[in-house]
Design a protein around this motif. Structure first.
Motif, mmCIF file in Angstrom:
data_model
loop_
_atom_site.group_PDB
_atom_site.id
_atom_site.type_symbol
_atom_site.label_atom_id
_atom_site.label_comp_id
_atom_site.label_asym_id
_atom_site.label_seq_id
_atom_site.Cartn_x
_atom_site.Cartn_y
_atom_site.Cartn_z
ATOM 1 N N ASN A 11 0.821 -1.207 0.000
ATOM 2 C CA ASN A 11 0.000 0.000 0.000
ATOM 3 C C ASN A 11 0.854 1.257 0.000
ATOM 4 O O ASN A 11 1.931 1.293 0.595
ATOM 5 N N ASP A 13 0.403 3.923 1.603
ATOM 6 C CA ASP A 13 0.571 4.481 2.934
ATOM 7 C C ASP A 13 1.494 3.644 3.814
ATOM 8 O O ASP A 13 1.658 3.946 4.994
ATOM 9 N N PHE A 51 -3.915 3.027 -1.808
ATOM 10 C CA PHE A 51 -3.919 3.267 -0.372
ATOM 11 C C PHE A 51 -4.636 2.110 0.311
ATOM 12 O O PHE A 51 -5.476 1.443 -0.295
ATOM 13 N N VAL A 55 -7.387 4.344 4.538
ATOM 14 C CA VAL A 55 -6.857 5.622 4.060
ATOM 15 C C VAL A 55 -7.443 5.991 2.694
ATOM 16 O O VAL A 55 -7.507 7.167 2.339
ATOM 17 N N ALA A 56 -7.918 5.009 1.965
ATOM 18 C CA ALA A 56 -8.376 5.222 0.583
ATOM 19 C C ALA A 56 -9.444 6.305 0.461
ATOM 20 O O ALA A 56 -9.461 7.047 -0.523
ATOM 21 N N ALA A 59 -7.946 9.571 -0.357
ATOM 22 C CA ALA A 59 -7.003 9.596 -1.481
ATOM 23 C C ALA A 59 -7.048 10.904 -2.264
ATOM 24 O O ALA A 59 -5.995 11.481 -2.574
#
Length: 131
Positions: A11, A13, A51, A55-56, A59
């Motif tokens: 990912n 992140d 992500f 967290v997506a 984005a």
């Protein structure tokens, strides 16, 4: 080696913060190396980065703010920068071969035999994982 950073996830992140941490440590004089595990190797081989689910949803905001700040979100730029700074970047040749991605791994990442990577764990004064 002082510090080995293991990047386990593919990912954004995890890859980007791991490479930023490695670069900062190197700039402060630490002898640091990075080891990429299966999911990270696959992400680099495919050139497909996302992500994590938590967290997506941010984005769009992350990309917009990073652009304003002049920070790249492209993990290849961080990989190339870390290599240019003299940070050794490793992956496991067996893991890459099992996944069928050995030929697709970016040239910045050196594939090593599993026993050699294990030696890094034994030689490292500190291992940072969780990225």
């Amino acid at each position: 080696m002082d510090i080995l950073i293991q990047i386990n996830s593919g990912n954004l992140d995890t890859i980007i913060p791991g490479l930023i941490m490695a670069t900062r440590l190197k700039n402060e004089g630490a002898d640091v190396s990075v080891s990429f595990q299966w999911r990270a190797l696959i992400a680099f081989a495919e050139g497909h980065f996302e992500f994590s689910p938590s967290v997506a949803r941010y984005a769009t905001k992350i990309n917009k703010n990073a652009e304003k700040m002049g920070l790249p979100i492209d993990p290849m730029k961080f990989l190339e920068g870390a290599k240019a700074d003299g940070i050794p970047l490793y992956g496991c040749a067996v893991e890459a071969a099992i996944c069928g991605i050995k030929e697709k791994i970016p040239q910045e990442i050196e594939l090593m035999e599993e026993s050699d990577i294990t030696n890094f764990l034994l030689e490292a004064k500190k291992v940072i994982s969780g990225f």
